[in-house]
Design an enzyme around this catalytic site. Structure first.
Site, PDB file in Angstrom:
ATOM      1  CE  LYS A   1      -3.176   5.283  -1.336  1.00 33.34           C
ATOM      2  NZ  LYS A   1      -4.245   5.823  -2.214  1.00 33.34           N
TER       3      LYS A   1
ATOM      4  CB  VAL B   1      -9.667   9.375   7.212  1.00 35.29           C
ATOM      5  CG1 VAL B   1     -10.994  10.079   6.955  1.00 35.29           C
ATOM      6  CG2 VAL B   1      -8.502  10.334   6.992  1.00 35.29           C
TER       7      VAL B   1
ATOM      8  CE1 TYR C   1      -3.807   2.407   0.851  1.00 40.87           C
ATOM      9  CE2 TYR C   1      -2.260   3.312   2.445  1.00 40.87           C
ATOM     10  CZ  TYR C   1      -3.444   3.408   1.737  1.00 40.87           C
ATOM     11  OH  TYR C   1      -4.246   4.505   1.891  1.00 40.87           O
TER      12      TYR C   1
END
Length: 282
Positions: free
Chosen positions: A183, A212, A179
């Protein structure tokens, strides 16, 4: 044929700098512009779509889950969203579908891609299929979107491309390697786009959120100890609501950021500024 006796004309480096100041009362307004939000059916994508519409943009809410996109549009019913929202079904892992969408949608002034996925495993436990799935949505899809919508922006001499990266682009932990790599790749991809399309008036930036509350973080938030550790790592000591990232999207889409390109806007409650989770005594 060039006249050798004539002085070559100098580029006008200062036309904007010497011009009138911006209209500060409308600095964040997006009236008359069209924004495409990919992944607009949930999380940061949904809140970004609503925020852009609230500033006057006509927003195309794109998602492979059409019902989720329709739910985003329904959120705006009865509220003051000047620009309006429409849905568009799109699977961004289908290169042909992305290209077709660019032809169908026409002028897009702002491209926002928030869709992403993660498989939380250590690198040695990853399968090739899992690697391809994470890279395919997080990085390859962004590449295809830029190739599909970037030429129109360049031809029109304006546009803002906004990718949702992550603080993981610069900081990582066990189980987040693939991941994080996607990014970091997105950050460098859009920096390059900023360099290549800047002369045509197109800006490209990334936003790097911290933790988040979105569907992507459901696994973490379900574990009280894990969720609490993440919250206390930041300076503000809490998780973000997806709407707290939407302001950064509006900023990068608007004239408020007219001189901002090739940047990563970090919205992480100070996570990347705070060293460690332990506060020494004294």
């Amino acid at each position: 044929m060039t006249d050798p006796t004539q002085e070559p004309s100098s580029p006008d480096y200062f036309s904007v700098a010497d011009g009138p100041r911006p209209d500060y009362a409308r600095l964040f307004r997006l009236d008359g512009r069209t924004a495409l939000v990919v992944g607009g059916g949930s999380g940061i994508g949904r809140e970004s779509a609503l925020a852009l519409a609230a500033q006057g943009a006509r927003v195309v809410v794109a998602d492979r889950d059409l019902a989720a996109a329709e739910a985003t549009v329904a959120e705006a019913d009865g509220a003051s969203y000047d620009g309006g929202l429409v849905t568009h079904e799109l699977d961004v892992t289908d290169e042909d579908a992305v290209r077709q969408s660019a032809a169908e949608l026409g002028v897009v002034d702002t491209l926002v891609f928030t869709a992403g996925t993660n498989v939380r495993k250590r690198v040695l436990d990853y399968s090739g299929e899992e690697f391809d799935r994470v890279v395919g949505l997080n990085l390859r899809a962004a590449f295809d979107l830029v190739r599909a919508f970037g030429p129109g922006m360049a031809q029109r001499g304006r546009g803002s491309i906004i990718g949702l990266a992550s603080m993981r682009a610069v900081m990582v932990e066990p189980g987040q390697g693939v991941y994080a790599a996607t990014k970091a790749g997105l950050l460098q991809l859009l920096r390059t786009v900023a360099a290549e399309l800047g002369p045509q008036g197109v800006r490209a930036n990334t936003i790097a959120p911290g933790v988040v509350g979105t569907p992507l973080t459901t696994q973490i938030r379900a574990d009280e100890e894990w969720a609490g550790a993440y919250a206390t790592k930041s300076a503000l000591g809490r998780w973000a609501h997806p709407g707290e990232i939407a302001g950064a999207v509006v900023y990068l889409a608007s004239d408020a950021s007219s001189f901002v390109t090739g940047s990563q806007l970090v919205v992480d409650a100070g996570w990347t500024a705070v060293d460690g989770r332990f506060t020494p005594p004294g």
